[in-house]
Enzyme design. Structure first.
Site, short mmCIF file in Angstrom:
data_model
loop_
_atom_site.label_atom_id
_atom_site.label_comp_id
_atom_site.label_asym_id
_atom_site.label_seq_id
_atom_site.Cartn_x
_atom_site.Cartn_y
_atom_site.Cartn_z
N LEU A 66 0.96 -1.29 0.20
CA LEU A 66 -0.17 -0.18 -0.07
C LEU A 66 1.25 1.06 0.02
CD1 LEU A 66 -3.09 -1.09 2.53
CD2 LEU A 66 -2.60 -1.47 0.21
N LYS A 69 0.67 7.47 0.32
CA LYS A 69 0.54 8.80 -0.07
C LYS A 69 -0.90 8.43 -0.64
CE LYS A 69 5.58 9.76 0.77
NZ LYS A 69 6.79 10.05 -0.48
N ASP A 164 17.81 -1.99 19.92
CA ASP A 164 16.58 -2.81 18.74
C ASP A 164 15.46 -3.70 19.47
OD1 ASP A 164 16.86 -0.75 16.40
OD2 ASP A 164 17.91 -2.08 15.91
#
Length: 374
Positions: A66, A69, A164
């Site tokens: 997808l 924007k 992380d």
């Protein structure tokens, strides 16, 4: 419930890239959640930059492409949100708001939604928009300052991306806690996970030592934190390396029995603080002793006398380690060797296999949305 996975029925929309978010959602997959990886056109940047990393932490997920924007693609995401339980994203603060896919917007569509943002420094504070990587977060959190040689400069020494992984772990804990809270309140919530904050939390034990020392008027710097007698990495005669962790007095006594280092066989060294002052002498003596024999000799002797030790495994040796093999930690997933979910649980296998191609499940997901539309 039987052997149903713990997170069966939970749907996660994973908008994150690279490491922290996908590592967290990989574990959600192993726990039985359905994870739909929402990728931008071209896919997660890790696909090309770090393909091995990508394959390790994106198994068992569905993928749809997808372009957020695009208004049409944002509409698709909003339709997915209607039946989703969790959204996880890893953009810089403000990006999802500009795109119109932030928590405020999506929670209007689904008030039960749990929305988790993972970023380097969090959504607030003067550094929130700084770019960064693991070393930067570790530096701010204090981890770099207490890493490396006790008498040396600050170093970023670990080969594991601890920031992380810390953030991914707190994201998991928080998402699961929010799901439990939703069972009670019926409402979702927003989770602001900062990599730096997560790693700062991991500093807690070291910070506690420093804080008590400074309140008592003494200094506790890197040397005081890192120096431990009978503790370290040592080379053996056959080119192997082993670790020792004989910190407690009874373990230190056992270590002396095995190595024959009689110069430290004195009641004065039964006191830990006295031993600590002699850390360098003890370490030098151990290094000179252990290098004289092969690893197999020391392994047999240390196991017999109950001395805390372990071989230093290379990554190539993990799959052949008897303990890791007995625990089923290194497994096959298709053609790949992968590391399994580390806690045995009813209803889970611990290893998802297939790695999706970009947008592989898009057609099926769109068809599913169309069926659910009134």
């Amino acid at each position: 419930m039987g052997n149903q996975p713990p997170l069966a029925g939970i749907t996660v929309l994973d908008l994150s890239e690279l490491l922290p978010g996908p590592y967290a959602t990989q574990h959600l997959v192993e726990l039985g959640a359905r994870v739909i990886k929402v990728e931008r056109p071209g896919g997660d940047g890790a696909r090309k930059m770090f393909p091995g990393l990508f394959q390790a932490i994106n198994r068992g997920k569905e993928s749809i492409t997808l372009d957020l924007k695009s208004e049409a693609d944002r509409t698709v995401l909003k339709k997915l949100v209607k039946t989703a339980d969790v959204v996880i994203e890893s953009n810089r603060p403000g990006v999802t708001t500009r795109l119109g896919v932030d928590y405020a917007t999506l929670s209007e569509i689904n008030p039960r939604l749990i929305y988790c943002s993972i970023s380097g420094y969090g959504q607030t504070g003067p550094s929130r928009n700084w770019p960064g990587h693991d070393m930067n977060y570790a530096a701010m959190a204090g981890a770099v300052a207490i890493s490396g040689r006790p008498d040396g400069p600050p170093e970023h020494t670990t080969g594991v991306p601890i920031g992380d992984i810390a953030a991914a772990s707190f994201a998991l804990i928080s998402i699961l806690s929010a799901l439990r809270a939703r069972d009670v309140t019926g409402k979702g919530q927003y989770l602001d996970v900062s990599i730096t904050d997560a790693l700062t939390s991991w500093i807690m034990p070291r910070y506690g030592v420093w804080d008590l020392a400074q309140r008592q008027g003494t200094e506790s710097g890197k040397a005081e934190i890192l120096q431990r007698p009978g503790y370290g990495v040592f080379a053996t005669a056959d080119g192997q390396h082993l670790t020792l962790g004989a910190i407690e007095t009874h373990f230190f006594r056992a270590l002396l029995r095995v190595t024959g280092l009689t110069q430290f066989d004195d009641a004065v060294y039964d006191d830990y603080l006295t031993r600590k002052k002699a850390t360098d002498k003890i370490s030098d003596a151990l290094a000179a002793c252990i290098i004289q024999k092969d690893y197999a000799f020391w392994a047999e002797a240390f196991e017999r006398e109950d001395v805390p030790f372990s071989r230093v495994n290379s990554l190539a040796e993990l799959a052949d380690d008897p303990q890791l093999a007995a625990r089923g930690m290194i497994r096959q997933a298709g053609e790949a060797n992968v590391i399994a979910y580390p806690v045995p649980m009813d209803g889970i296998d611990g290893v998802a296999a297939n790695v999706p191609t970009p947008g592989e499940h898009g057609k099926d997901i769109l068809a599913e949305i169309d069926r659910e539309e009134p």
